[in-house]
Scaffold this active site. Structure first.
Site, PDB file in Angstrom:
ATOM      1  N   CYS A 156       0.811  -1.223   0.000  1.00  0.00           N
ATOM      2  CA  CYS A 156       0.000   0.000   0.000  1.00  0.00           C
ATOM      3  C   CYS A 156       0.842   1.271   0.000  1.00  0.00           C
ATOM      4  O   CYS A 156       0.331   2.352  -0.282  1.00  0.00           O
ATOM      5  CB  CYS A 156      -0.936   0.012   1.193  1.00  0.00           C
ATOM      6  SG  CYS A 156      -2.209  -1.228   1.052  1.00  0.00           S
TER       7      CYS A 156
HETATM    8  N1  CO8 Z   1     -19.591  -9.329   8.952  1.00  0.00           N
HETATM    9  C1  CO8 Z   1     -20.033  -9.417  10.221  1.00  0.00           C
HETATM   10  N2  CO8 Z   1     -19.239  -9.604  11.270  1.00  0.00           N
HETATM   11  C2  CO8 Z   1     -17.914  -9.748  11.022  1.00  0.00           C
HETATM   12  C3  CO8 Z   1     -17.377  -9.693   9.708  1.00  0.00           C
HETATM   13  C4  CO8 Z   1     -18.290  -9.477   8.641  1.00  0.00           C
HETATM   14  N3  CO8 Z   1     -17.872  -9.392   7.388  1.00  0.00           N
HETATM   15  N4  CO8 Z   1     -16.037  -9.857   9.768  1.00  0.00           N
HETATM   16  C5  CO8 Z   1     -15.731 -10.014  11.079  1.00  0.00           C
HETATM   17  N5  CO8 Z   1     -16.860  -9.965  11.836  1.00  0.00           N
HETATM   18  C6  CO8 Z   1     -16.975 -10.105  13.294  1.00  0.00           C
HETATM   19  C7  CO8 Z   1     -15.852 -10.929  13.865  1.00  0.00           C
HETATM   20  O1  CO8 Z   1     -16.163 -12.309  13.810  1.00  0.00           O
HETATM   21  C8  CO8 Z   1     -15.753 -10.403  15.266  1.00  0.00           C
HETATM   22  O2  CO8 Z   1     -16.728 -11.032  16.051  1.00  0.00           O
HETATM   23  P1  CO8 Z   1     -16.447 -11.355  17.623  1.00  0.00           P
HETATM   24  O3  CO8 Z   1     -16.287  -9.992  18.276  1.00  0.00           O
HETATM   25  O4  CO8 Z   1     -17.666 -12.087  18.039  1.00  0.00           O
HETATM   26  O5  CO8 Z   1     -15.197 -12.179  17.655  1.00  0.00           O
HETATM   27  C9  CO8 Z   1     -16.164  -8.948  15.148  1.00  0.00           C
HETATM   28  O6  CO8 Z   1     -16.866  -8.828  13.916  1.00  0.00           O
HETATM   29  C10 CO8 Z   1     -14.959  -8.008  15.131  1.00  0.00           C
HETATM   30  O7  CO8 Z   1     -14.006  -8.462  14.141  1.00  0.00           O
HETATM   31  P2  CO8 Z   1     -12.615  -7.796  13.927  1.00  0.00           P
HETATM   32  O8  CO8 Z   1     -11.910  -7.727  15.240  1.00  0.00           O
HETATM   33  O9  CO8 Z   1     -11.908  -8.484  12.800  1.00  0.00           O
HETATM   34  O10 CO8 Z   1     -13.096  -6.355  13.436  1.00  0.00           O
HETATM   35  P3  CO8 Z   1     -12.367  -4.974  13.449  1.00  0.00           P
HETATM   36  O11 CO8 Z   1     -13.195  -4.019  14.205  1.00  0.00           O
HETATM   37  O12 CO8 Z   1     -10.899  -5.073  13.814  1.00  0.00           O
HETATM   38  O13 CO8 Z   1     -12.422  -4.528  11.910  1.00  0.00           O
HETATM   39  C11 CO8 Z   1     -10.945  -4.424   9.971  1.00  0.00           C
HETATM   40  C12 CO8 Z   1     -11.807  -5.310  10.900  1.00  0.00           C
HETATM   41  C13 CO8 Z   1     -11.909  -3.531   9.180  1.00  0.00           C
HETATM   42  C14 CO8 Z   1     -10.190  -5.308   9.020  1.00  0.00           C
HETATM   43  C15 CO8 Z   1     -10.003  -3.528  10.795  1.00  0.00           C
HETATM   44  O14 CO8 Z   1      -9.306  -4.324  11.734  1.00  0.00           O
HETATM   45  C16 CO8 Z   1      -8.978  -2.807   9.944  1.00  0.00           C
HETATM   46  O15 CO8 Z   1      -9.300  -2.087   9.022  1.00  0.00           O
HETATM   47  N6  CO8 Z   1      -7.707  -2.935  10.274  1.00  0.00           N
HETATM   48  C17 CO8 Z   1      -6.626  -2.286   9.540  1.00  0.00           C
HETATM   49  C18 CO8 Z   1      -6.449  -2.966   8.256  1.00  0.00           C
HETATM   50  C19 CO8 Z   1      -5.401  -2.341   7.377  1.00  0.00           C
HETATM   51  O16 CO8 Z   1      -5.164  -1.174   7.364  1.00  0.00           O
HETATM   52  N7  CO8 Z   1      -4.818  -3.172   6.602  1.00  0.00           N
HETATM   53  C20 CO8 Z   1      -3.881  -2.744   5.660  1.00  0.00           C
HETATM   54  C21 CO8 Z   1      -4.161  -3.532   4.447  1.00  0.00           C
HETATM   55  S1  CO8 Z   1      -3.574  -2.751   3.089  1.00  0.00           S
HETATM   56  C22 CO8 Z   1      -2.073  -3.458   2.593  1.00  0.00           C
HETATM   57  O17 CO8 Z   1      -1.001  -3.005   2.862  1.00  0.00           O
HETATM   58  C23 CO8 Z   1      -2.178  -4.680   1.809  1.00  0.00           C
HETATM   59  C24 CO8 Z   1      -1.744  -4.403   0.399  1.00  0.00           C
HETATM   60  C25 CO8 Z   1      -2.131  -5.494  -0.485  1.00  0.00           C
HETATM   61  C26 CO8 Z   1      -3.367  -5.217  -1.239  1.00  0.00           C
HETATM   62  C27 CO8 Z   1      -4.137  -6.457  -1.273  1.00  0.00           C
HETATM   63  C28 CO8 Z   1      -5.291  -6.408  -2.216  1.00  0.00           C
HETATM   64  C29 CO8 Z   1      -6.177  -7.613  -2.103  1.00  0.00           C
END
Ligand code: CO8
Length: 373
Positions: A156
């Site tokens: 990214c």
């Molecule tokens: N629907 C409903 N519920 C869900 C879903 C869903 N889709 N997904 C997870 N849940 C549930 C989980 O099961 C969990 O339930 P419980 O509390 O009962 O265990 C609850 O929701 C909370 O889950 P999370 O802890 O996973 O949720 P978060 O609040 O942490 O949010 C995010 C998830 C949005 C992913 C967040 O953590 C985030 O954005 N983090 C930062 C991510 C980031 O910046 N990543 C960088 C990636 S970019 C990069 O460099 C990659 C480059 C490569 C590109 C690739 C292209 C494909």
């Protein structure tokens, strides 16, 4: 020594877009089918049932409402759930080069620059579609650019690393005009069957024309400083490579697609990036009051809220830290450039802003800009 500037940017947006409602409807059909097909094993406790996704979760956790994609129907088909972009013969422009060229043509036109006066092309993006020849060289040929071109990948952060590389070429006198392109077909390396991440990414291409100030158009962005930082982490990883192979549709080998520990990324990257920005800002003799706008990497709305607050010392308004997450989702390296491209025209000459990207590696880059003209 020439001063490097951004002369113009370009943006190619695929026509098709998938709303959260469409995405979740298709994902949940897949979940229902999987659970029905495996009902006995689930009842016996040998297979874990899949849980449904939800629009409310996606919007609350990420700020994403929709994403543009190059191949919508197969992604939404529960039988397929990945893009289907037919392989092209070698004589045809590859898809990555094609979208990069479209963004580049916009940037060149905006700067009034003839392609023959560009000296170099850098293709800086997360995932390149082949080993070689470099996509950048294909873009160079398609645009009729002389000089040299190469690919680079810092996930990214690729765009800011590309800007610094281009700026260094200009400072060193190796080039006067460098085109940096960021084509991102994220849909091809996202696991659309993974509930935790299926909503995160979209497809797009951006282009940045970095030039010596003396040849730049009257309105341009002086690059006041660039700073890069990397720190190894496995929390965002994709093991696809030339020493291994994913199944044709990527199914069955989820580690050959994007995966992450989203919570850890959030926790670890926010302080890393805010410290990078604040340190860089202080070294340039700038304070938060000098910053009119932050064009941050577009991964997560909450993350950007926190980073902006730490940097500015107050909660940022939508004007101070604009988002494009709602319509584009995370577009990897292109995100901060889309934010800049769509939200910079209103700044006045002399006003200062910051492009900042962060992501896998970990990697982060900051680019301070002052508008001129
Ligand atoms: N629907 C409903 N519920 C869900 C879903 C869903 N889709 N997904 C997870 N849940 C549930 C989980 O099961 C969990 O339930 P419980 O509390 O009962 O265990 C609850 O929701 C909370 O889950 P999370 O802890 O996973 O949720 P978060 O609040 O942490 O949010 C995010 C998830 C949005 C992913 C967040 O953590 C985030 O954005 N983090 C930062 C991510 C980031 O910046 N990543 C960088 C990636 S970019 C990069 O460099 C990659 C480059 C490569 C590109 C690739 C292209 C494909």
């Amino acid at each position: 020594m020439s001063t490097p500037v951004i002369s113009a940017t370009g943006l190619f947006t695929p026509e098709d877009s998938i709303s959260n409602a469409e995405l979740v409807e298709s994902f949940n059909r897949h979940v229902e089918r999987f659970n029905a097909d495996n009902a006995e094993a689930i009842a016996a406790g040998t297979v874990q049932p899949l849980a449904p996704s939800s629009v409310e979760f996606i919007e609350k956790a990420s700020g994403i409402k929709a994403r543009h994609v190059l191949s919508k129907a197969p992604i939404l088909d529960p039988e397929i759930m990945c893009p289907r972009l037919p392989e092209r013969p070698d004589e045809e422009l590859s898809v990555l080069a094609e979208i990069a060229v479209k963004a580049a043509q916009q940037a060149l036109a905006a700067a009034g620059r003839d392609a023959k006066d560009v000296d170099a092309v850098l293709c800086a993006c997360s995932n390149l579609q082949r080993a070689y020849p470099a996509i950048a060289i294909e873009v160079q040929a398609a645009l009729g650019i002389e000089g040299f071109a190469f690919d680079m990948n810092v996930a990214c952060s690729s765009a800011t690393f590309g800007i610094q590389t281009a700026a260094d070429f200009i400072r060193a006198g190796h080039a006067k005009s460098v085109l940096v392109v960021n084509p991102e077909v994220c849909s091809g390396h996202l696991n659309w069957r993974d509930r935790d991440s299926h909503f995160i990414f979209g497809d797009v291409a951006t282009a940045i024309l970095v030039e010596a100030q003396e040849i730049a158009p009257e309105t341009h962005w002086e690059i006041l400083g660039t700073r890069l930082l990397t720190q190894f982490s496995n929390n965002i990883r994709n093991n696809f490579g030339f020493l291994n192979r994913a199944a044709p549709d990527g199914i069955g080998q989820p580690d050959k697609l994007f995966r992450q520990e989203g919570r850890k990324v959030f926790r670890e990257v926010v302080p890393m990036v805010s410290t990078l920005i604040s340190g860089h800002m202080a070294d340039l003799g700038l304070s938060a009051d000098d910053l009119r706008r932050l064009w941050l990497h577009q991964a997560n709305a909450g993350m950007n809220r926190l980073i902006a607050e730490r940097v500015l010392g107050h909660e940022a308004s939508a004007e101070e830290s604009p988002t494009v997450l709602d319509t584009y989702a995370n577009t990897s390296s292109a995100g901060s450039i889309i934010a800049f491209h769509l939200n910079s025209a209103d700044l006045k000459a002399g006003e200062i802003g910051l492009i900042c990207s962060f992501g896998a590696g970990y990697s982060a880059g900051s680019v301070f800009l002052r508008k001129a003209g």
